[in-house]
Design a protein around this motif. Structure first.
Motif, mmCIF file in Angstrom:
data_model
loop_
_atom_site.group_PDB
_atom_site.id
_atom_site.type_symbol
_atom_site.label_atom_id
_atom_site.label_comp_id
_atom_site.label_asym_id
_atom_site.label_seq_id
_atom_site.Cartn_x
_atom_site.Cartn_y
_atom_site.Cartn_z
ATOM 1 N N THR A 49 0.688 -1.062 -0.060
ATOM 2 C CA THR A 49 0.270 -0.131 -0.123
ATOM 3 C C THR A 49 1.039 1.251 0.074
ATOM 4 O OG1 THR A 49 -0.100 0.005 2.517
ATOM 5 C CG2 THR A 49 -2.039 -1.312 1.328
ATOM 6 N N ARG A 50 0.073 2.311 -0.499
ATOM 7 C CA ARG A 50 0.853 3.696 -0.497
ATOM 8 C C ARG A 50 -0.324 4.784 0.012
ATOM 9 N NH1 ARG A 50 5.407 6.133 -2.496
ATOM 10 N NH2 ARG A 50 5.061 8.101 -3.001
ATOM 11 N N ILE A 51 -0.120 5.304 1.034
ATOM 12 C CA ILE A 51 -0.903 6.456 1.626
ATOM 13 C C ILE A 51 -0.254 7.777 1.543
ATOM 14 C CG2 ILE A 51 -2.167 7.078 3.705
ATOM 15 C CD1 ILE A 51 -2.209 4.202 4.726
ATOM 16 N N ALA A 107 -4.432 9.151 10.473
ATOM 17 C CA ALA A 107 -3.027 9.288 10.141
ATOM 18 C C ALA A 107 -2.226 10.612 10.791
ATOM 19 C CB ALA A 107 -2.888 9.143 8.548
#
Length: 192
Positions: A49-51, A107
């Motif tokens: 994943t990439r946030i 986050a």
């Protein structure tokens, strides 16, 4: 004949009562079924994943990359395996990676755990910086970080060790906490 006429309502009530009992038994929850899913059960798991986080100006502020991401809805926490946080601050990139981590709700905070290494590119005319510890908490939007674990910082030939640290602007201002030791090499050509 009159007596049999009065029995019809009693017979109808008896049939309704029997049907009610039958429906109740039919709809009864089977106690042998497994218990409901616990609140610690993830509601989603994602691989590779990439946030990405953006500032109010629309510019990308950070990217959090992980091999595996597991969200726990009861606490609204996200557990990450092999996380890597990339922050751009004043034209210099700071990269933090660790064995595992936890992302708080929204986050706003990331806790890195296990073999935490941070690397920041050198400023013009300066040296790159490396940070090592077993734990580091980072607030990406506030550009703050801290740890209460032993750490080692290296910038060029200068090294610093301490039992904890607080940083504003992600390593722009550092407060070393507890038994801090700093080794700064002598400049060449200096006289004693």
């Amino acid at each position: 004949m009159r007596a049999s006429y009065r029995l019809y309502p009693l017979i109808a009530l008896g049939l309704l009562a029997g049907a009610s009992i039958w429906l109740e038994r039919l709809s009864r929850v089977d106690e042998t079924r497994p218990a409901a899913v616990s609140s610690d059960t993830p509601d989603f798991i994602a691989e590779n994943t990439r946030i990405v986080g953006f500032g109010q100006d629309g510019e990308q502020r950070y990217a959090l990359v992980a091999n595996r991401l597991t969200h726990l809805p009861a606490s609204d926490r996200t557990m990450v395996d092999a996380p890597r946080l990339e922050l751009d601050n004043q034209g210099r990139r700071l990269t933090i990676h660790a064995t595992s981590g936890e992302v708080a709700s929204g986050a706003e905070r990331v806790d890195f755990r296990g073999d935490v290494v941070a690397w920041r590119a050198a400023a013009p005319g300066g040296a790159e910086m490396t940070f090592r510890s077993e734990h580091l908490t980072v607030w990406p939007d506030d550009h703050r970080a801290e740890t209460q674990q032993a750490l080692k910082l290296t910038q060029g030939a200068t090294t610093a060790e301490a039992l904890g640290m607080r940083a504003d602007n992600l390593f722009g201002t550092l407060d070393l906490v507890g038994q801090a030791r700093v080794q700064i090499p002598r400049r060449q050509g200096s006289k004693s």
